[in-house]
Design an enzyme around this catalytic site. Sequence first.
Site, mmCIF file in Angstrom:
data_model
loop_
_atom_site.group_PDB
_atom_site.id
_atom_site.type_symbol
_atom_site.label_atom_id
_atom_site.label_comp_id
_atom_site.label_asym_id
_atom_site.label_seq_id
_atom_site.Cartn_x
_atom_site.Cartn_y
_atom_site.Cartn_z
ATOM 1 N N LYS A 1 -1.222 20.412 42.650
ATOM 2 C CA LYS A 1 -1.873 19.311 43.350
ATOM 3 C C LYS A 1 -2.449 19.749 44.693
ATOM 4 O O LYS A 1 -3.437 19.196 45.162
ATOM 5 C CB LYS A 1 -0.886 18.163 43.525
ATOM 6 C CG LYS A 1 -0.407 17.588 42.184
ATOM 7 C CD LYS A 1 0.699 16.600 42.353
ATOM 8 C CE LYS A 1 1.172 16.054 41.016
ATOM 9 N NZ LYS A 1 1.748 17.089 40.149
ATOM 10 N N GLU B 1 1.630 14.351 51.843
ATOM 11 C CA GLU B 1 0.359 13.669 52.024
ATOM 12 C C GLU B 1 0.613 12.264 52.554
ATOM 13 O O GLU B 1 1.742 11.748 52.472
ATOM 14 C CB GLU B 1 -0.401 13.586 50.693
ATOM 15 C CG GLU B 1 0.270 12.720 49.636
ATOM 16 C CD GLU B 1 -0.510 12.696 48.317
ATOM 17 O OE1 GLU B 1 -1.474 13.465 48.181
ATOM 18 O OE2 GLU B 1 -0.143 11.905 47.442
ATOM 19 N N HIS C 1 8.133 6.174 41.530
ATOM 20 C CA HIS C 1 6.847 6.827 41.306
ATOM 21 C C HIS C 1 6.631 7.205 39.855
ATOM 22 O O HIS C 1 5.777 8.031 39.540
ATOM 23 C CB HIS C 1 6.700 8.065 42.204
ATOM 24 C CG HIS C 1 7.042 7.802 43.628
ATOM 25 N ND1 HIS C 1 6.249 7.037 44.449
ATOM 26 C CD2 HIS C 1 8.119 8.161 44.370
ATOM 27 C CE1 HIS C 1 6.806 6.951 45.644
ATOM 28 N NE2 HIS C 1 7.950 7.618 45.615
ATOM 29 N N ARG D 1 -3.453 17.475 30.932
ATOM 30 C CA ARG D 1 -2.676 17.279 29.712
ATOM 31 C C ARG D 1 -2.925 15.869 29.202
ATOM 32 O O ARG D 1 -3.628 15.073 29.848
ATOM 33 C CB ARG D 1 -1.182 17.445 30.008
ATOM 34 C CG ARG D 1 -0.702 16.519 31.130
ATOM 35 C CD ARG D 1 0.781 16.595 31.361
ATOM 36 N NE ARG D 1 1.195 15.966 32.591
ATOM 37 C CZ ARG D 1 1.383 14.668 32.782
ATOM 38 N NH1 ARG D 1 1.146 13.829 31.787
ATOM 39 N NH2 ARG D 1 1.791 14.190 33.940
#
Length: 612
Positions: free
Chosen positions: A116, A183, A218, A274
């Site tokens: 990421k 982030e 999450h 994926r």
Amino acid sequence: MITSVLVANRGEIACRVFRTCREWGIRTVAVHSDADENALHARVADTAVRLPGAAPADTYLRADLIVKAAVAAGADAVHPGYGFLSENAGFARAVLDAGLVWIGPPPEAIEAMASKTRAKELMGLAPLSDVGESDLPVLVKAAAGGGGRGMRVVRRLEELDAALESARAEAASAFGDGEVFVEPYVENGRHVEVQILADTHGTVWALGTRDCSLQRRHQKVIEEAPAPGLSASLEEELKGLAVRAARAVSYVGAGTVEFLVAGEKAHFLEMNTRLQVEHPVTEAVFGLDLVAEQIRVAEGAALAAEPPHARGHAIEARLYAEDPATDWTPQTGTLHRLAVPDGVRLDTGYEDGDEIGVHYDPMLAKVAAHAPTRAEALRRLAGALERATVHGPTTNRDLLVRSLRHEEFTSARMDTGFYDRHLPELTLPTVDPHVPLAAALADSAGSRWGAWRNLPSQQQTKRYAVGAEETEVRYSHTRTGLMAEGVQVVHADPALVVLEIDGVRRRFEVARYGDRVHVNATTLTALPRFPTPETQHAPGSLLAPMPGTVVKLAEGLITGSSVEAGEPLVWLEAMKMQHVISAPTRGTLTALPVTTGQQVQVGTLLAVVQET
């Protein structure tokens, strides 16, 4: 042409890929850990190969063993599924180097996007490098993998180091890669994603949007396609960004580009190289089999210039063996029965009688409904879940039904904070007062000695627990049958009780497994008439909330140590997730009977903190 496919995965996704392979006349090969020797995916494949040596939690991360299994079984292609090694470029290369077909994107595309941090750099973004008070709240996130593993929201600066450490450990356990980054955390945003499909001839499809905002830890719980309430311009922007991301890395196959949407602004999150767990809703809306398309693309076939037109709306719910009312605690045990009504899609990796263990994700099944409108799809899915038969450990089924019928969700005003706001109301116990009576009558009707009483007029009693609540019911045996106050017993046998209540007849379907009793959609625990004394624990005792492995103790922690309220003491790992057991109060550690690596069951004493 592909003739035999090994799925480098387990459970539901392996079974789902096998289903398409069977339809296409392709032979199937499963791999399994020792813990999964009798798992459904190993049973339904044409061939199954044991992966030796590794611990159950790590078995499906052994690329060398999986490639060796594919060659030994005569497979000519490998499908990675999702999770585990599905976004591991090294694994993709190992498959190709062995002369096998890789049913996925090129290793270079995985490398560019599976991390990421590198994906953000490719999209012109960068993670936070130095976090200060003004940056809070922030999200610690695993660079590899997904599914909520290795993710932590940090709202206080002093919590950052502990969050980084636990996220690294969880990511390393789940994906074999402990890299994490930080982030900004966008409060109350919507999680919206775009399904892409690309071929080797330069065609890239953007197959509409999905909304996956209902999440816990999450990890997605309910997903739908298309994402409701987006403006036409925002939808086109999202699809354009997704295609741009795919072209930037010469992507091939199925993938997903994820965004956090706040108002009309889209924040790029990541690209998952994926197939996603929630792909069935896109399949339903576009009339596609995405696994079949993956195989066609891997064989070199070209996509049409334009994707098919979307039709209707689809919603999917993930059924988990977990207790949402107790911090989403994973549950284990025998899944005695799982069945849903006709008219919805059921994707599962379990059959009746299978065991739900401690080593892997607790998702039992995905249930999806497709209809011409969102309202119809919602109603169909909620009704099917409500009428589903789920006999076994505690599940999130009631939460799913209530979520689908919640006004904030039905009006499409949900965001990623939905469960933070509404979990208490969605998990309130609301037991039909006649359910315990039905359980007692069914039990009595099935008892060999049920009708014999020294004093025929004497009322009989039975006790049940529903969650933390206990209840006692009374009934009588008479010459004309079973009787209870306020109702007429129309029929009673061990599997079915029919009661007439205020002139209305109601059916209660009953199934009993040991002391667990399932009455319609409610699960009860039969309590003994004379309960045995419970083990008494000292005040301040910390007990294991789930079965798992002690993976870490706080550094320097010994009996006699002073601890602060909220200080992490013991780390448990269950089903690839880490759970931190913290001090309930400021005090002194007076007992620490567990060690790193120890397997514990629910209720095992982990530590005792004496308040000071």
